[in-house]
Design an enzyme around this catalytic site. Structure first.
Site, PDB file in Angstrom:
ATOM      1  CG  ASP A 144      -1.904  -0.918   1.215  1.00  0.00           C
ATOM      2  OD1 ASP A 144      -2.243  -1.408  -0.099  1.00  0.00           O
ATOM      3  OD2 ASP A 144      -2.572  -1.204   2.226  1.00  0.00           O
ATOM      4  NE  ARG A 195      -4.558  -1.705  -4.834  1.00  0.00           N
ATOM      5  CZ  ARG A 195      -3.955  -2.293  -2.760  1.00  0.00           C
ATOM      6  NH1 ARG A 195      -3.419  -1.118  -1.989  1.00  0.00           N
ATOM      7  NH2 ARG A 195      -4.206  -3.022  -2.615  1.00  0.00           N
TER       8      ARG A 195
END
Ligand code: FDA
Length: 327
Positions: A144, A195
């Site tokens: 992340d 992402r």
């Protein structure tokens, strides 16, 4: 008159949003909300639960609805070695459980949960064990992206692993950051899985676009770069305009829908999740779990301050002041 009312409302929402992001990092507010009756119940809307079993149950249910999953053990900004080791242990268990239960799932983690703020050697130790086990089981691990203070460090660290031969890893790029096109260009060239999201932290205008319209325009531009040259990109958004732009561009350049995926957060726009999965698109749901749900929950509130009314309602409902809500 209507315009000035809209402007006032937008200003208030922006102030509320900034306040919520500030509170997400405030330890006193964290203690208060975590102890508030009803807050846990509210958190369950966006967090699968506090235990690994809760996470497994949520993942299984999503798999049954034709959706893939990425599991995230909540925790960030860890400054204590035992806590960082415990997070790594939890990821080891998680990977093992995903394999044993044959779930269609991978994992997402935050480097600051594994000791990035303590020292890099220690991060290597913790993360290395997780990445080894994931690799042995052919599982992908997503890092992340946190606030802009970590962007360069996270990408540098990622590249150290990548250049050392790790291939089961990928990163996140945020469209609110001015630097992101350059990052995507390099990641595309190297074949790294990205992402793409808008970004969830409070950032200064020197590094991030302050206007939503610019963040959105940049999202579309970066999505096109990923569709043109990216390796299995993940488009993380609940914004129907962004989703439409991705679908239209993919079909324009004839990019096969099996070569990218959409990603959404657990509990957010479940209607849209089902619609996309039913239309044959690959959809992965990000499923967070664990006891450290407070900052995660506050960031979700900041994205949609209307969620705040759910929490106030849930808190009041279980408090001595429930008579305020009527029956
Ligand atoms: P936007 O905020 O413009 O919202 C569009 C619409 O979506 C809203 O009008 C509303 O209908 C709905 N919506 C959005 N958020 C909602 C919420 N919380 N509750 C209810 N409805 C909501 N960020 C980051 O900085 N680093 C990261 O690593 C990640 N990782 C990540 C993974 C995945 C799978 C997702 C989906 C998102 C992230 N994010 C993230 C968060 C991301 O940056 C962003 O803050 C949120 O996704 C909200 O942005 P949207 O693109 O949904 O658009």
């Amino acid at each position: 008159m209507l315009r000035s009312a809209v402007e006032r409302l937008t200003w208030r929402t922006d102030v509320l949003r900034e306040g919520l992001i500030y509170l997400s990092e405030n330890p006193t507010a964290r203690r208060f909300v975590r102890r508030a009756p009803g807050a846990r119940t509210m958190a369950r809307r966006f967090v699968a639960g506090e235990t690994i079993d809760d996470a497994m149950n949520a993942a299984r249910a999503l798999n049954q609805s034709n959706m893939s999953v990425t599991l995230d053990y909540l925790g960030e900004s860890v400054r204590n070695r035992d806590e960082a080791r415990a997070a790594a242990e939890m990821y080891l268990q998680l990977i093992q459980r995903i394999v044993n239960d044959q779930l269609d799932a991978n994992v997402s983690l935050k480097m600051t949960a594994m000791g990035q703020d303590i020292d890099e050697g220690f991060l290597d130790e913790n993360l290395g064990r997780v990445l080894d086990l994931a690799q042995q089981n052919d599982m992908f691990v997503r890092f992340d992206m946190e606030s802009s203070a970590y962007t360069q460090r996270t990408l540098d660290y990622f590249y150290r692993l990548w250049n050392g031969g790790r291939r089961n890893i990928g990163v996140v790029i945020q469209s609110y950051l001015r630097r992101s096109a350059g990052d995507i260009e390099r990641l595309n060239q190297d074949g790294v899985r990205v992402r793409l999201c808008k970004g969830a932290y409070k950032e200064p205008a020197s590094v991030a676009y302050p206007e939503k319209s610019d963040v959105d325009a940049n999202y579309v531009k970066l999505a096109q770069m990923l569709l043109d040259h990216g390796t299995y990109p993940g488009f993380a958004t609940h914004d129907e305009n962004m989703i439409r732009a991705v679908r239209e561009y993919a079909s324009k350049i004839r990019r096969d829908p099996s070569t990218f995926e959409f990603q959404m957060l657990y509990g957010v726009r479940r209607d849209l999740q089902q619609k996309l999965a039913a239309a044959g698109y690959r959809l992965r749901v990000y499923v967070p779990f664990g006891e450290a749900w407070y900052p995660y929950l506050m960031r979700r509130m900041a994205e949609r301050p209307a969620n705040l009314f759910f929490i106030v309602n849930a808190v009041v409902r279980e408090s001595p002041f429930r008579f305020l809500l009527g029956k």
